[in-house]
Scaffold this motif. Structure first.
Motif, mmCIF file in Angstrom:
data_model
loop_
_atom_site.group_PDB
_atom_site.id
_atom_site.type_symbol
_atom_site.label_atom_id
_atom_site.label_comp_id
_atom_site.label_asym_id
_atom_site.label_seq_id
_atom_site.Cartn_x
_atom_site.Cartn_y
_atom_site.Cartn_z
ATOM 1 N N GLU A 86 41.076 34.318 42.816
ATOM 2 C CA GLU A 86 39.749 34.872 43.070
ATOM 3 C C GLU A 86 38.634 33.824 42.981
ATOM 4 O O GLU A 86 37.552 34.013 43.559
ATOM 5 N N PRO B 224 35.093 41.542 38.331
ATOM 6 C CA PRO B 224 36.489 41.922 38.579
ATOM 7 C C PRO B 224 37.481 40.892 38.047
ATOM 8 O O PRO B 224 38.530 41.261 37.496
ATOM 9 N N ASP C 210 37.564 41.192 34.251
ATOM 10 C CA ASP C 210 38.306 42.394 33.842
ATOM 11 C C ASP C 210 39.816 42.156 33.957
ATOM 12 O O ASP C 210 40.588 42.561 33.083
ATOM 13 N N LYS C 211 40.216 41.522 35.052
ATOM 14 C CA LYS C 211 41.630 41.211 35.266
ATOM 15 C C LYS C 211 42.138 40.250 34.187
ATOM 16 O O LYS C 211 43.241 40.434 33.645
ATOM 17 N N LYS D 173 42.530 42.086 30.849
ATOM 18 C CA LYS D 173 43.717 42.940 30.858
ATOM 19 C C LYS D 173 44.988 42.133 30.591
ATOM 20 O O LYS D 173 45.862 42.542 29.805
ATOM 21 N N ASN D 174 45.086 40.969 31.225
ATOM 22 C CA ASN D 174 46.284 40.153 31.068
ATOM 23 C C ASN D 174 46.333 39.424 29.727
ATOM 24 O O ASN D 174 47.412 39.157 29.205
ATOM 25 N N MET E 126 49.756 36.762 35.483
ATOM 26 C CA MET E 126 49.026 37.139 36.694
ATOM 27 C C MET E 126 49.702 36.612 37.950
ATOM 28 O O MET E 126 49.186 36.755 39.057
#
Length: 216
Positions: A48, A128, A131-132, A135-136, A177
Motif C-alpha cells: 500500500e 487503512p 488498521d491492517k 490487526k497483524n 501480511m
C-alpha cells in the motif's frame, strides 16, 4: 514549494501504540513476554505504501498548481498597477492597493488551508494501512505469546530504547501480511507542507502629498 515528505509516521506510531499497549495476555499466570516492531520499517515495505505515496504526491501537485495560479494572477495585477500608478488619482490608487492586499491575504489563507488539507489527506490515506498493520501485530503477538508490543520507530520518538534482537517481530508481521521482508530503508517522515510560491511584497498605500484632482 517544498515537496511533501510522504509519511508522517510519528502520527502512525501514536495510533498504533494505543492499541498494542493494551494487548495483554488473557492468562494472568502466563510469563511476561515483550516484543517490539519498527512501524516505519514495516509500512515502508507494505504494498500500500507506493499507492499512498503516489496519491499524496498527486494531491500535493494539485494544490501546488492552484497556489501557483493564484500567485501568477497577483503578479500580473501587481505589474499592471506599477505601470499605471503614476497616472492614477489617489482614490483609484488606494482602491487598487486594497485589491492587491486582499488578493495577497487570500493566497496566504489558501496556503494555510492547503497545509491542513494535505495533512488530513495523508491521515485518510494512511488509516487503512495502519488498521491492517495493527490487526497483524495483534495476530503475531497472540500467536507468539507476546504480552506487550512496543514501537521502536526510529523516525519519531521511539518508545523502546533497548531490547534484544529476538524481541523484534517486524519481519513476522510482514510475513503475516504476505510480504517478504527486505532491506528497504525506512521512509523518512516529516510534517506535510503545502506548496509555497514567491509572491509580491505586501502592498501598502503610499502617501501622496497632492490633493485628488476632480473635474469641475
Amino acid at each position: 514549494m517544498n515537496l511533501v515528505k510522504i509519511f508522517r509516521l510519528t502520527l502512525a506510531a501514536a495510533l498504533l501504540t494505543a492499541g498494542t499497549l493494551a494487548a495483554a495476555s488473557a492468562q494472568a499466570q502466563a510469563p511476561l513476554k515483550i516484543g517490539y516492531t519498527d512501524v516505519q520499517y514495516v509500512l515502508a515495505q507494505m504494498p500500500e505504501s507506493k499507492q499512498i505515496e503516489s496519491d499524496l504526491k498527486a494531491y500535493n501537485t494539485q494544490l501546488e498548481s492552484q497556489l501557483k495560479s493564484k500567485a501568477a494572477e497577483l503578479e500580473t495585477k501587481y505589474k499592471t498597477y506599477q505601470q499605471g500608478e503614476a497616472t492614477m488619482t489617489d482614490i483609484v490608487k488606494a482602491d487598487k492597493q486594497k485589491e492587491l492586499q486582499s488578493m495577497q491575504q487570500s493566497i496566504q489563507e489558501f496556503q494555510r488551508s492547503a497545509e491542513q488539507s494535505l495533512q488530513q489527506k495523508q491521515q485518510t490515506l494512511l488509516k487503512p494501512a495502519l488498521d491492517k498493520l495493527q490487526k497483524n501485530i495483534d495476530l503475531v503477538a497472540n500467536e507468539n505469546g507476546y504480552t506487550y508490543v512496543f514501537n521502536s520507530d526510529g523516525g519519531g520518538s521511539p518508545l523502546l530504547l533497548h531490547a534484544p534482537k529476538e524481541g523484534d517481530i517486524s519481519d513476522l508481521v510482514l510475513k503475516k501480511m504476505g510480504v517478504t521482508p527486505g532491506a528497504a530503508a525506512p521512509v523518512k517522515s516529516g510534517p506535510a507542507v503545502a506548496p509555497t510560491t514567491t509572491t509580491p511584497a505586501p502592498i501598502t498605500p503610499a502617501t501622496n502629498k497632492s490633493k485628488t484632482k476632480t473635474k469641475k
